[in-house]
Design a protein around this motif. Sequence first.
Motif, PDB file in Angstrom:
ATOM      1  N   VAL A 190       3.927   2.615   2.610  1.00  0.00           N
ATOM      2  CA  VAL A 190       4.812   3.697   2.163  1.00  0.00           C
ATOM      3  C   VAL A 190       3.987   4.973   2.081  1.00  0.00           C
ATOM      4  CG1 VAL A 190       6.277   4.552   0.279  1.00  0.00           C
ATOM      5  CG2 VAL A 190       6.211   2.090   0.773  1.00  0.00           C
ATOM      6  N   VAL A 191       4.518   6.051   2.650  1.00  0.00           N
ATOM      7  CA  VAL A 191       3.884   7.359   2.503  1.00  0.00           C
ATOM      8  C   VAL A 191       4.855   8.232   1.717  1.00  0.00           C
ATOM      9  CG1 VAL A 191       2.925   9.379   3.661  1.00  0.00           C
ATOM     10  CG2 VAL A 191       2.655   7.098   4.685  1.00  0.00           C
ATOM     11  N   MET A 192       4.451   8.512   0.488  1.00  0.00           N
ATOM     12  CA  MET A 192       5.328   9.265  -0.406  1.00  0.00           C
ATOM     13  C   MET A 192       4.803  10.688  -0.507  1.00  0.00           C
ATOM     14  SD  MET A 192       6.126   8.204  -4.332  1.00  0.00           S
ATOM     15  CE  MET A 192       6.957   6.668  -3.974  1.00  0.00           C
ATOM     16  N   MET A 193       5.563  11.627  -0.017  1.00  0.00           N
ATOM     17  CA  MET A 193       5.117  13.021  -0.033  1.00  0.00           C
ATOM     18  C   MET A 193       5.635  13.703  -1.298  1.00  0.00           C
ATOM     19  SD  MET A 193       3.402  12.992   2.654  1.00  0.00           S
ATOM     20  CE  MET A 193       2.899  14.710   2.502  1.00  0.00           C
ATOM     21  N   LEU A 194       4.859  14.684  -1.767  1.00  0.00           N
ATOM     22  CA  LEU A 194       5.289  15.461  -2.936  1.00  0.00           C
ATOM     23  C   LEU A 194       5.552  16.889  -2.499  1.00  0.00           C
ATOM     24  CD1 LEU A 194       2.572  14.267  -5.459  1.00  0.00           C
ATOM     25  CD2 LEU A 194       4.947  13.487  -5.377  1.00  0.00           C
ATOM     26  N   ARG A 195       6.410  17.538  -3.234  1.00  0.00           N
ATOM     27  CA  ARG A 195       6.707  18.930  -2.935  1.00  0.00           C
ATOM     28  C   ARG A 195       5.529  19.801  -3.358  1.00  0.00           C
ATOM     29  NH1 ARG A 195      10.702  22.751  -2.430  1.00  0.00           N
ATOM     30  NH2 ARG A 195      10.535  24.535  -3.833  1.00  0.00           N
ATOM     31  N   VAL A 230       5.645  22.501   5.644  1.00  0.00           N
ATOM     32  CA  VAL A 230       4.501  22.637   4.734  1.00  0.00           C
ATOM     33  C   VAL A 230       3.961  21.230   4.460  1.00  0.00           C
ATOM     34  CG1 VAL A 230       3.651  23.495   2.532  1.00  0.00           C
ATOM     35  CG2 VAL A 230       5.439  24.745   3.750  1.00  0.00           C
ATOM     36  N   GLU A 231       4.604  20.499   3.536  1.00  0.00           N
ATOM     37  CA  GLU A 231       4.078  19.150   3.278  1.00  0.00           C
ATOM     38  C   GLU A 231       4.620  18.118   4.260  1.00  0.00           C
ATOM     39  OE1 GLU A 231       5.842  20.716   0.781  1.00  0.00           O
ATOM     40  OE2 GLU A 231       7.620  19.513   0.389  1.00  0.00           O
ATOM     41  N   ILE A 232       5.690  18.458   4.955  1.00  0.00           N
ATOM     42  CA  ILE A 232       6.257  17.484   5.882  1.00  0.00           C
ATOM     43  C   ILE A 232       6.846  18.207   7.098  1.00  0.00           C
ATOM     44  CG2 ILE A 232       8.528  17.438   4.716  1.00  0.00           C
ATOM     45  CD1 ILE A 232       8.479  14.319   5.265  1.00  0.00           C
ATOM     46  N   ALA A 233       6.565  17.653   8.273  1.00  0.00           N
ATOM     47  CA  ALA A 233       7.116  18.225   9.509  1.00  0.00           C
ATOM     48  C   ALA A 233       8.582  17.825   9.610  1.00  0.00           C
ATOM     49  CB  ALA A 233       6.332  17.721  10.717  1.00  0.00           C
ATOM     50  N   SER A 234       9.410  18.730  10.114  1.00  0.00           N
ATOM     51  CA  SER A 234      10.853  18.480  10.169  1.00  0.00           C
ATOM     52  C   SER A 234      11.196  17.218  10.955  1.00  0.00           C
ATOM     53  CB  SER A 234      11.563  19.672  10.801  1.00  0.00           C
ATOM     54  OG  SER A 234      11.903  20.593   9.810  1.00  0.00           O
ATOM     55  N   ASP A 235      10.515  17.010  12.084  1.00  0.00           N
ATOM     56  CA  ASP A 235      10.881  15.848  12.899  1.00  0.00           C
ATOM     57  C   ASP A 235      10.614  14.538  12.158  1.00  0.00           C
ATOM     58  OD1 ASP A 235       8.172  16.289  13.077  1.00  0.00           O
ATOM     59  OD2 ASP A 235       8.056  16.206  15.274  1.00  0.00           O
ATOM     60  N   VAL A 236       9.571  14.505  11.346  1.00  0.00           N
ATOM     61  CA  VAL A 236       9.299  13.292  10.565  1.00  0.00           C
ATOM     62  C   VAL A 236      10.378  13.124   9.481  1.00  0.00           C
ATOM     63  CG1 VAL A 236       7.669  12.148   9.018  1.00  0.00           C
ATOM     64  CG2 VAL A 236       6.816  13.451  10.981  1.00  0.00           C
ATOM     65  N   LYS A 277       0.854  -1.202   0.000  1.00  0.00           N
ATOM     66  CA  LYS A 277       0.000   0.000   0.000  1.00  0.00           C
ATOM     67  C   LYS A 277       0.881   1.241   0.000  1.00  0.00           C
ATOM     68  CE  LYS A 277      -4.076  -1.860   2.358  1.00  0.00           C
ATOM     69  NZ  LYS A 277      -3.654  -3.289   2.331  1.00  0.00           N
ATOM     70  N   VAL A 278       0.848   1.963  -1.121  1.00  0.00           N
ATOM     71  CA  VAL A 278       1.671   3.161  -1.255  1.00  0.00           C
ATOM     72  C   VAL A 278       0.744   4.361  -1.406  1.00  0.00           C
ATOM     73  CG1 VAL A 278       3.491   4.304  -2.574  1.00  0.00           C
ATOM     74  CG2 VAL A 278       3.444   1.800  -2.444  1.00  0.00           C
ATOM     75  N   ALA A 279       0.878   5.333  -0.503  1.00  0.00           N
ATOM     76  CA  ALA A 279       0.073   6.553  -0.602  1.00  0.00           C
ATOM     77  C   ALA A 279       0.958   7.674  -1.148  1.00  0.00           C
ATOM     78  CB  ALA A 279      -0.478   6.931   0.762  1.00  0.00           C
ATOM     79  N   ILE A 280       0.546   8.251  -2.280  1.00  0.00           N
ATOM     80  CA  ILE A 280       1.276   9.377  -2.879  1.00  0.00           C
ATOM     81  C   ILE A 280       0.471  10.629  -2.547  1.00  0.00           C
ATOM     82  CG2 ILE A 280       2.138  10.381  -5.032  1.00  0.00           C
ATOM     83  CD1 ILE A 280       2.243   7.527  -6.190  1.00  0.00           C
ATOM     84  N   VAL A 322       8.703   6.720   5.005  1.00  0.00           N
ATOM     85  CA  VAL A 322       8.366   8.086   4.614  1.00  0.00           C
ATOM     86  C   VAL A 322       9.336   8.494   3.509  1.00  0.00           C
ATOM     87  CG1 VAL A 322       8.316  10.505   5.339  1.00  0.00           C
ATOM     88  CG2 VAL A 322       7.449   8.704   6.873  1.00  0.00           C
ATOM     89  N   MET A 323       8.763   8.934   2.380  1.00  0.00           N
ATOM     90  CA  MET A 323       9.607   9.303   1.229  1.00  0.00           C
ATOM     91  C   MET A 323       9.274  10.721   0.767  1.00  0.00           C
ATOM     92  SD  MET A 323       9.339   5.701  -0.901  1.00  0.00           S
ATOM     93  CE  MET A 323      10.764   5.963  -1.923  1.00  0.00           C
ATOM     94  N   HIS A 324      10.233  11.331   0.123  1.00  0.00           N
ATOM     95  CA  HIS A 324      10.042  12.677  -0.447  1.00  0.00           C
ATOM     96  C   HIS A 324      11.083  12.851  -1.553  1.00  0.00           C
ATOM     97  CE1 HIS A 324       9.679  16.968  -0.959  1.00  0.00           C
ATOM     98  NE2 HIS A 324       8.693  17.033  -0.092  1.00  0.00           N
TER      99      HIS A 324
END
Lengths: 314, 419
Positions: A221-226, A273-279, A161-164, A263-265
């Motif tokens: 997988v949680v794939m974040m986008l800019r 903004v899209e991702i917290a620094s600690d994560v 399961k991959v979330a984009i 966690v991917m980016h």
Amino acid sequence: MTSPLFPHRHLLGIAGLQPHEILYLLDEAEQWVTLNRSLTKHDDRLAGLTQINAFFENSTRTLLSFEIAGKRLGADVVNMHAATSSVKKGETLIDTAITLNAMRADVIVIRHASSGAVALIADKVDCPVLNAGDGRHEHPTQALLDALTIRRRKGNFQGLKVAICGDVLHSRVARSNILTLTSLAADVRIVAPATLMPPAIEQMGVTAFTDMDEGIADADVVMMLRLQTERMEGGFVPSLREYHALYGLTYERLKRAKPDALVMHPGPMNRGVEIASDVADDVNRSVIAEQVEMGVAVRMACLDVLTRGRRGMA
Amino acid sequence: MSKMIAITNARLVPTPFVSSAVETRPSTSLGTNGVLILEGDRIASVGSDIPPGAEILDAKGAHVAPGIVDLGVFSVDKRACIAGGITRIALMPDQKPVLDEPGIVQRAALAAKPDLWVHPLAAATRGLAGAELGEYAMMRKAGAKAVSTGRGWVADSGVMHKVLTYAASLGLTVISHAEDAGLVGGAVATASETSTRLGLASAPAEAEALAIARDLMLAELTGATLHFRKVTTAKGLDLVRGAKAKGMAVTCGISPTHLFLSEVAINDFRTFARLSPPLRTEADRRACIEAVRDGTIDVICSAHDPRGPEVKRLPFADADPGAAGAETLLALSLGLVRDGVVSMTRLFELLALNPSRLLGVDSGRLEAGAPADLVFFDPESPWQIDAAKFAGQAGNTPFDKLPVQGRVLKTMKGGRDLS
């Protein structure tokens, strides 16, 4: 002349690749991961070949990654930046392509702000062309490096399961990843604000969510986008803080995903903004640095495979 | 006495006595041994005896129809028109300079004499900027036959209200481009799976119906005569159908691109299929065919817009929209007759009679007194569209290499053979 294992002259996108061809490129990249981790990071198989990185759109990371990849394989690598090129003087893209071709490049890596621009150039040159990102269309090496990162961590793609998540509408990374991951039988979910959701996206074989908590539930997988901050001007999102509140990846939100979710980016990140620094900085969850590492290996594999015909190795 | 020409052995495409909106019956009434007598630049009589001394022009069984009246082309491309059987064009105001001054209109009207009638369309607003009214009355005197919003929509409803009010008072038809500019934004494709896969900026097809709804409301309010140059969606056509049922003076057109291609034609970023409005879904395309069948669509035009490689050999979104259409208009439109969508008679209402009426020019009919503007064609003759062999200014056709049937054999204007 192309290799029977990868019978394509260019790498313009993931669309058109068979699953086994995608896996072949990932397999080929593994040896370069090993080499890149050794002290002497060098191979001479591209010695004597000229690699031109023609970047019509600004890029630091991707350009550097392709440059390192070429140099580690022994190619003579030159970079053409749009900002200092004749493109600014009104030369057409086709004329630029003809010029690069006349300089007898052996492989050309192209990034351009317009969808389809790389294919247009590929049509006019005699050497293999690698798409390093065209508009909102495709960014195949990014998807391959993401797939390699996932495979090394999760073993395989079947049912994964991959979330984009994020600005899918304007993202070539999202499109190439959707094509790659659906082709490899992963369960792909798209999470985006309704204003940044591409039309008919579910016809690409994904499930679409506007609620991030639902979309990343149970994800591997949680794939974040800019989020391109210029999208703010287009009125797609009301404010960065509201975007962060609804679509920012925080620890709280990440709890919805599997406990071992990656966690991917693709970078560069907009922290807060899209991702917290600690994560982003959590070495137990974030594989963002590893993605960059895999990027060099995947690009070496692509440069190697695409130039085999020229090197009489097909 | 003017020179007389007797065209013999012609299959004359008859002009309907009263234009019927609905006619699905394939034409069987084409006379096989028709005779058409021309005197000077006019048709003297149809189907009568050959007067003594007349020069005989043996049509050898070819179809003879009124020359095509092409409503809304972007370039005065004489050679393309002659090759396509087009004897009159209504020239879009989007020229350099814009057709927004009487002097400019007058020059445009004379641009192609004596080979082609050019009927300029007056810019609805100065510079087509969508703000100030043009001098419609003076431009009409200079040769303008209608008012047009050009490639774009007049976004400001207050301005469009004035355009329609003023044009109505002068008895001029307003030709509108139906796409809501705000909703379209920078889109280059219709929102769909194709645009998503290609990563192209897209807009919902509803942008068209939205624009039509507003313009219809304003036309009803002002009593203006309104023509939508291209209506390409089911929802847009439904609105036009409804307005016609209410008895409003509204008409609409379409070009073969939107009748025979859907948005999948933009795959591989084919810039020759980059059009304005963009190509639509297959469901919309089918709705367009039905609208031709049921009479909702009144005009078929080429939307001829020849474009060279400097604006087409570019990434899709950077390329200019538009396709060269004059030379393929008849052959593609004849497909509608072969498919039983319309009769041959009805086809020439769509191609010649209706646009003539809309422009208020006396043409588009094979009747005594009408101008001797004619197209001779063979509706069966097969050929392959080849952009490289176009006679006109450019070969930017999305139909390149398509096998078609129906060839223009001869184009006559004012009794002169131009072929």
